[in-house]
Design a protein around this motif. Structure first.
Motif, short mmCIF file in Angstrom:
data_model
loop_
_atom_site.label_atom_id
_atom_site.label_comp_id
_atom_site.label_asym_id
_atom_site.label_seq_id
_atom_site.Cartn_x
_atom_site.Cartn_y
_atom_site.Cartn_z
N LEU A 1 35.45 8.26 20.41
CA LEU A 1 36.07 9.24 19.53
C LEU A 1 35.51 9.03 18.13
O LEU A 1 35.56 7.93 17.58
CB LEU A 1 37.61 9.06 19.52
CG LEU A 1 38.39 9.87 18.49
CD1 LEU A 1 38.19 11.38 18.67
CD2 LEU A 1 39.89 9.56 18.59
N PHE B 1 44.56 2.11 17.40
CA PHE B 1 43.97 2.70 18.60
C PHE B 1 43.68 1.65 19.67
O PHE B 1 43.14 1.97 20.71
CB PHE B 1 42.67 3.44 18.23
CG PHE B 1 42.92 4.69 17.42
CD1 PHE B 1 43.22 5.90 18.06
CD2 PHE B 1 42.90 4.67 16.04
CE1 PHE B 1 43.46 7.05 17.32
CE2 PHE B 1 43.16 5.81 15.30
CZ PHE B 1 43.43 7.00 15.94
N ASN C 1 35.31 11.26 26.76
CA ASN C 1 36.14 10.31 27.49
C ASN C 1 35.49 9.72 28.72
O ASN C 1 36.01 8.79 29.32
CB ASN C 1 37.46 10.97 27.88
CG ASN C 1 38.53 10.57 26.88
OD1 ASN C 1 38.46 9.49 26.33
ND2 ASN C 1 39.49 11.44 26.67
N ASP D 1 45.02 11.82 19.72
CA ASP D 1 44.32 10.73 19.02
C ASP D 1 43.30 11.33 18.04
O ASP D 1 43.14 10.85 16.90
CB ASP D 1 43.58 9.83 20.02
CG ASP D 1 44.55 8.94 20.79
OD1 ASP D 1 45.59 8.57 20.20
OD2 ASP D 1 44.27 8.63 21.97
N PHE E 1 40.99 8.14 25.10
CA PHE E 1 41.55 8.84 23.93
C PHE E 1 41.94 10.28 24.26
O PHE E 1 41.30 10.93 25.10
CB PHE E 1 40.56 8.82 22.77
CG PHE E 1 40.13 7.43 22.40
CD1 PHE E 1 41.04 6.53 21.86
CD2 PHE E 1 38.83 6.99 22.63
CE1 PHE E 1 40.65 5.24 21.54
CE2 PHE E 1 38.45 5.71 22.31
CZ PHE E 1 39.35 4.82 21.77
N LEU F 1 35.09 13.94 20.92
CA LEU F 1 35.89 13.12 21.83
C LEU F 1 35.17 13.13 23.17
O LEU F 1 35.03 14.18 23.80
CB LEU F 1 37.30 13.71 21.96
CG LEU F 1 38.18 13.11 23.05
CD1 LEU F 1 38.41 11.62 22.83
CD2 LEU F 1 39.51 13.84 23.12
#
Lengths: 127, 615
Positions: B163, B90, B140, B192, B188, B138
Motif C-alpha cells: 500500500l 498497520f 494485495n 487502510d 490491506f 493498493l
C-alpha cells in the motif's frame, strides 16, 4: 643596578620608527632600546635580553601579540617584565584576551607619543 | 441454515441425525432459525465492537501522528515519529517514507523499516509511479506480477501486500508513504488506504512547515554570520585605518616638539619670510594633528554605531545628575562658542531628581547637539533648557540657525543622511552624530525629536525617564548619612588614599588637601579595608594593582558590606576595565597618568558641597 632595556615590537616599519623616536630620549638614561619585527623575534629577544618593558603590537604575522604574552608567561619566569599591548579600539574582547594572556596594560592606537614616553619612564622607574 | 449479517452470508449451521429419519419438525426449524438469528446478531455485534475498537485505536494513533507532526519542526525527528507510528498502526513488515528532490530528480528514503534501499532515480519502482500518477496504490496479491505487467522494476525486498499513497502539499507531490507485508496476501483494505491518505495529508503540511522552519533557521544563521563578518570587517578596517593614523599624528607631534625645542630656537633671522615660516610650520603641524584626531573621532563614531546596533557596546549605567552632564558637555564645547562668538544660555530647573544613565554617552549626546547647533548658527544664540516633565527629564537645545525643512526633519536621525543638497551644500560632518544620539537616548528608554523651521532655527529635544521612587529614597538616606559625616570633622571631609606607590600617595595628598579635605593614606588593599571600617572616610581613592588585596577586590568587599556600600569609590588605574568597574558599582574611575583636574571634579561631584548624593 641591572641594565635597563626596553623592546619595541611591531611589524609596521613606520610604527617601529615612531616608537623608536618617541622613546629615544630614554637612551640618555642608559636604557637600551631593542626592536623586533614579529612575534617570534620578540620572544627570542625577550628570552635572551630580558628587557623590563615591552611595547607589543597585537596583529602581527608568525606569532601575534597574545601568543607572545602567553608563551612568555608559560615558558619564561619573568616576574618583572611589564608588557604594554598596542591595540586598536573596536577590539574590546581582544583587549580582555590580552590582559588575560598576561599583558599588564594596553594602549589604543593611535597613541600619543608623550603618553607612551611618560609611561615608559614611570614603568622603568625613571619618572 | 445460513448465517446472514446484513445482506452478507457469513456461514452455515447444519444439524444432522444419523439414527433417525424425520427427526426434525417445523418447530425445530423455527427454533434453529431463532438461534441462528441470535447468533448472527451476536457475531455482528462482536464485529462492530471489534471495528469500533480498531477505529478508536486508529484514531488514537492518527492523533499521536498529528501531534508529533505539529510539535516537531525538525525534519529528522518528524520522519522518525511518522514512520514508527505507521509501523505500529498497520503492523507492517516494511514501512518507508520516500521524498523526491525536484531539482536532482532523486528519490531518497529518510525513514525505512524492514528494508534498506539506497536513494534512487525518479522513474524507477512503484514509488515513482505513485509520484508520477499522484494516485494511491493498493496491491494485495501478485505484487511483482502486476509490477512486471506495468513495466515497474522491483526495488528492495519483495512484498506480498503493498500500500503506497502520495504525500501532497497543495497540488505538488512531495513523496510517498508506504506500508507493506512480506508474509500475508490481502493484508490491506480500502479503509487502510483511506487512513494512510488522511495521515499523508497531515504529513504534507508538517513537512512543509518543517521546511519553512529550516529556511527561517538558515536565514537567521546567515544573518548572524553576516553580522559577525561585519564586525570582523570593521575591526580589521579599524586596525588598518589606525596604523597610518598613528604614524601621521605621532610623527606630526614629534616633529612639532623637535622643531620647537631643537630647531626653531636656532633659526635666528630677521628676514620676514623666515619669521613667517617659523610660525607657519607650527600652525601647519597643528592642523595635521587636529585633522588626524578628527579622523580618529570619526572612526570611533562609526565603530560605536556598529557596536550599538550589534548590541555590543559596553554601557556604564549609574545614577547621575543631568546637570553635571550638561556642565561637562558645555565645558567641552566652550571653544566652539568662542570661535563663533555665540552666546550660550543654560536654564536648568532646580532640584531635578537623579536618573539612571551612562554619563559618558549622555555627554556624547549633548556635545553632538551643541556642536550641531553652533555649526548651523551664524548669529543669534543657543539655549539649553532642562526640566522635568511627565515622569521624565526633558532636555532641549535650541538654536537660531538655518533650520531644517519639514520634509527633511524625518531624515536627520537616519544614518549617513545629511539634509540639504549635498552637491551645492558641502556636507559638514559625518551624518552619524544624530543617529548615534538617537541610539543612545533610546537605550536609556527615552526619545529624541526635532522641532524646526527653515531660516528660523531648530530645537532638538530628548527626554530621559526618571528612576523609580525606591532609588530616590535610597538617595535621601545617603544624603542624610552624608550630612552626619559632614558634621563630624567640622564640615571637613575625609578621603582615604590607597596606593602602593609612595610618590602617587604624596602627589594625591598634596593636590587634594589643597581643596580642604582631610587625607588618610594606606599602601595596600588589606589596610584599606581595615581603615575604612575603623575611620569611615567619606570617599576612597583606590589603585588597582596592589599587593595583598587588589583594588577591584577591595571595592567588591566594600560594596558588598551594608555599612560601607554607599561610600563612594574612585578607582585610579592603568587598567581600563569599564565593565568590571560598572559591575562592582564603583562610582568613578580615572586612568593614570592622573589628571588632577578631572579627579577633583569627580571628588566634588561625589562629596562636594553641590553633590546631591554623598556617602
Amino acid at each position: 643596578m641591572e641594565d635597563l632595556k626596553l623592546l619595541i615590537v611591531d611589524d609596521e616599519p613606520h610604527i617601529r620608527m615612531l616608537l623608536e623616536q618617541t622613546l629615544e630620549d630614554l637612551e640618555d638614561e642608559d636604557v637600551e632600546i631593542l626592536v623586533a619585527t614579529n612575534g617570534q623575534e620578540a620572544f627570542d629577544i625577550i628570552s635572551k635580553e630580558k628587557p623590563q618593558l615591552v611595547f607589543l603590537d597585537v596583529m602581527m604575522p608568525k606569532m601575534n601579540g597574545f601568543e607572545v604574552c602567553e608563551k612568555v608567561k608559560k615558558e619564561l619566569n619573568m616576574e618583572k617584565l611589564h608588557i604594554v599591548l598596542l591595540t586598536a579600539k573596536g577590539q574590546d574582547a581582544d583587549r580582555e584576551k590580552g590582559l588575560n594572556a598576561g599583558a599588564n596594560e594596553y594602549m589604543t592606537k593611535p597613541f600619543d607619543p608623550g603618553t607612551i614616553k611618560n609611561r615608559a619612564m614611570t614603568i622603568l622607574g625613571l619618572a | 441454515m445460513p448465517i446472514i449479517t446484513g445482506t452478507k452470508l457469513i456461514g452455515n449451521v447444519s444439524l444432522q441425525n444419523l439414527d433417525k429419519e424425520n427427526a426434525y419438525n417445523e418447530s425445530d426449524v423455527e427454533l434453529l432459525e431463532t438461534l441462528v438469528n441470535s447468533l448472527s446478531i451476536a457475531i455482528e455485534n462482536t464485529r462492530l465492537f471489534e471495528e469500533t475498537k480498531q477505529q478508536a485505536n486508529q484514531m488514537s494513533i492518527v492523533n499521536s501522528v498529528s501531534q508529533a507532526m505539529t510539535s516537531n519542526l525538525d525534519l529528522e525527528t518528524l520522519f522518525k515519529r511518522i514512520g514508527d507510528n505507521l509501523q505500529e498502526l498497520f503492523r507492517a513488515d516494511i514501512v518507508y517514507i520516500a521524498m523526491i528532490d525536484k531539482v536532482t530528480n532523486i528519490i531518497s528514503f529518510p525513514y525505512q523499516y524492514g528494508d534498506d534501499m539506497a536513494p534512487m532515480k525518479y522513474g524507477e519502482g512503484l514509488t515513482s509511479k505513485i509520484i508520477e500518477t499522484k494516485e494511491s496504490r493498493l496491491i494485495n496479491k501478485d505484487v511483482q506480477l502486476r509490477n512486471d505487467k506495468l513495466g515497474i522494476k522491483r526495488i528492495g525486498i519483495e512484498a506480498t501486500s503493498y500500500l503506497g499513497v502520495p504525500v501532497f502539499y497543495n497540488d505538488e507531490v512531495l513523496g510517498v508513504l508506504s506500508v507493506q507485508s512480506t508474509k500475508e496476501v490481502g493484508r490491506f483494505s480500502d479503509s487502510d488506504t483511506h487512513l494512510l491518505e488522511t495521515i499523508a495529508a497531515n504529513v504534507g503540511i508538517a513537512i512543509h512547515n518543517a521546511w519553512l522552519f529550516e529556511d527561517a533557521e538558515k536565514a537567521r544563521a546567515q544573518a548572524e554570520q553576516a553580522s559577525e563578518a561585519k564586525s570582523t570587517f570593521l575591526s580589521t578596517v579599524s586596525h588598518e585605518l589606525r596604523t597610518p593614523l598613528t604614524s601621521v599624528i605621532g610623527f606630526a607631534k614629534i616633529i612639532k616638539e623637535k622643531l620647537e625645542e631643537r630647531v626653531l630656537p636656532f633659526v635666528v633671522s630677521d628676514e620676514k619670510k623666515t619669521k613667517r615660516a617659523k610660525v607657519q610650520v607650527i600652525q601647519n603641524l597643528d592642523i595635521v594633528i587636529s585633522e588626524g584626531e578628527r579622523l580618529t573621532t570619526l572612526i570611533n563614531t562609526v565603530l560605536d554605531l556598529v557596536k550599538i546596533e550589534a548590541g555590543r557596546l559596553d554601557w556604564n549605567m549609574q545614577e547621575l545628575s543631568i546637570s553635571t552632564v550638561i556642565n561637562q558637555a558645555t565645558d567641552a564645547t566652550s571653544s566652539l562658542f568662542e570661535q563663533k562668538s555665540l552666546p550660550l544660555h543654560v536654564e536648568i530647573e532646580q532640584n531635578l531628581p537623579k536618573i539612571l544613565g551612562d554619563n559618558d554617552r549622555l555627554i556624547q549626546v549633548m556635545i553632538n547637539l551643541i556642536s550641531n547647533a553652533v555649526k548651523f548658527t551664524d548669529e543669534g544664540d543657543i539655549t539649553i533648557k532642562v526640566m522635568s516633565k511627565d515622569g521624565s527629564i526633558q532636555i532641549s537645545v535650541k538654536d537660531s540657525g538655518i533650520g531644517i525643512a519639514k520634509t527633511d526633519q524625518d531624515n536627520v536621525f537616519e544614518k549617513f543622511k545629511q539634509v540639504g543638497d549635498t552637491l551645492t551644500d558641502k556636507p559638514k560632518g559625518t551624518g552619524l552624530g544624530l543617529p548615534i544620539c538617537k541610539e543612545i537616548v533610546e537605550y536609556h528608554g527615552g526619545k529624541i525629536w526635532v522641532d524646526s523651521e527653515l531660516d528660523k532655527g531648530s530645537t532638538f529635544i530628548f527626554d530621559l525617564p526618571i528612576d523609580d521612587p525606591k532609588k530616590a529614597s535610597r538617595q535621601r538616606s545617603a544624603e542624610e548619612a552624608n550630612t552626619q559625616s559632614e558634621t563630624k570633622n567640622n564640615g571637613q571631609k575625609t578621603i582615604l588614599i590607597v596606593d602602593d606607590e609612595p610618590e602617587i600617595r604624596n602627589l594625591l595628598r598634596q593636590e587634594i588637601s589643597e581643596f580642604g579635605y582631610i587625607i588618610k593614606e594606606v599602601e595596600d588593599g588589606k589596610q584599606a579595608v581595615e581603615s575604612v571600617r575603623t575611620h569611615q572616610p567619606d570617599l576612597v581613592i583606590l589603585d588597582v594593582m596592589m599587593p595583598e588585596i587588589n583594588g577591584f577586590d577591595v571595592a567588591a568587599i566594600l560594596k558588598s558590606d551594608p555599612k560601607t556600600k554607599d561610600m563612594p569609590i574612585i578607582v585610579l588605574s592603568i587598567v581600563d576595565d569599564k565593565q568590571r568597574v560598572s559591575n562592582l558599582g564603583i562610582d568613578a574611575y580615572l586612568t593614570k597618568p592622573i589628571d588632577i583636574k578631572k579627579l577633583m571634579k569627580e571628588i566634588e561631584k561625589l562629596i562636594g558641597k553641590d553633590a546631591q548624593i554623598g556617602a
